[in-house]
Scaffold this motif. Structure first.
Motif, PDB file in Angstrom:
ATOM      1  N   UNK A 129       0.807  -1.220   0.000  1.00 15.26           N
ATOM      2  CA  UNK A 129       0.000   0.000   0.000  1.00 15.26           C
ATOM      3  C   UNK A 129       0.845   1.278   0.000  1.00 15.26           C
ATOM      4  N   UNK A 130       1.933   1.276   0.722  1.00 16.80           N
ATOM      5  CA  UNK A 130       2.799   2.457   0.767  1.00 16.80           C
ATOM      6  C   UNK A 130       3.412   2.757  -0.593  1.00 16.80           C
ATOM      7  N   UNK A 131       3.852   1.737  -1.285  1.00 19.33           N
ATOM      8  CA  UNK A 131       4.431   1.902  -2.612  1.00 19.33           C
ATOM      9  C   UNK A 131       3.380   2.404  -3.602  1.00 19.33           C
ATOM     10  N   UNK A 132       2.166   1.885  -3.504  1.00 17.99           N
ATOM     11  CA  UNK A 132       1.087   2.346  -4.382  1.00 17.99           C
ATOM     12  C   UNK A 132       0.765   3.816  -4.111  1.00 17.99           C
ATOM     13  N   UNK A 133       0.766   4.214  -2.852  1.00 14.26           N
ATOM     14  CA  UNK A 133       0.485   5.605  -2.492  1.00 14.26           C
ATOM     15  C   UNK A 133       1.525   6.539  -3.095  1.00 14.26           C
ATOM     16  N   UNK A 134       2.798   6.210  -2.955  1.00 12.62           N
ATOM     17  CA  UNK A 134       3.855   7.071  -3.473  1.00 12.62           C
ATOM     18  C   UNK A 134       3.832   7.117  -5.003  1.00 12.62           C
ATOM     19  N   UNK A 135       3.505   6.009  -5.644  1.00 16.31           N
ATOM     20  CA  UNK A 135       3.410   6.027  -7.111  1.00 16.31           C
ATOM     21  C   UNK A 135       2.248   6.894  -7.566  1.00 16.31           C
ATOM     22  N   UNK A 136       1.146   6.875  -6.842  1.00 19.62           N
ATOM     23  CA  UNK A 136      -0.001   7.724  -7.189  1.00 19.62           C
ATOM     24  C   UNK A 136       0.307   9.192  -6.961  1.00 19.62           C
ATOM     25  N   UNK A 137       1.227   9.488  -6.076  1.00 22.42           N
ATOM     26  CA  UNK A 137       1.636  10.873  -5.818  1.00 22.42           C
ATOM     27  C   UNK A 137       2.642  11.367  -6.860  1.00 22.42           C
ATOM     28  N   UNK A 138       3.058  10.494  -7.765  1.00 21.90           N
ATOM     29  CA  UNK A 138       3.940  10.896  -8.854  1.00 21.90           C
ATOM     30  C   UNK A 138       5.397  10.546  -8.647  1.00 21.90           C
ATOM     31  N   UNK A 139       5.719   9.839  -7.590  1.00 23.47           N
ATOM     32  CA  UNK A 139       7.110   9.435  -7.366  1.00 23.47           C
ATOM     33  C   UNK A 139       7.383   8.110  -8.071  1.00 23.47           C
ATOM     34  N   UNK A 140       8.643   7.881  -8.456  1.00 19.54           N
ATOM     35  CA  UNK A 140       8.985   6.651  -9.171  1.00 19.54           C
ATOM     36  C   UNK A 140       9.666   5.656  -8.299  1.00 19.54           C
TER      37      UNK A 140
END
Length: 59
Positions: A48-59
């Protein structure tokens, strides 16, 4: 089981061990969130944390 999922489970185990050694009633409820997320990630392979950061635009 992949190395990434094993890492998630290992870190979750260490967090829950620290919570247990500190006392289940002494630890703030917020510390259970990352441990629970890591257990979920280790069991399902979805972080979930990785999905959140990817949705925020981070790679």
């Amino acid at each position: 089981m992949s190395a990434q999922r094993m890492l998630f489970l290992t870190v979750a185990t260490l967090l829950f061990t620290g919570i247990g050694l500190s006392g289940w009633n002494q630890v703030h409820w917020f510390l259970y969130l990352p441990a629970g997320m890591l257990v979920f990630a280790g069991l399902t392979g979805i972080c979930p944390g990785l999905m959140l950061y990817r949705n925020l635009g981070l790679k």
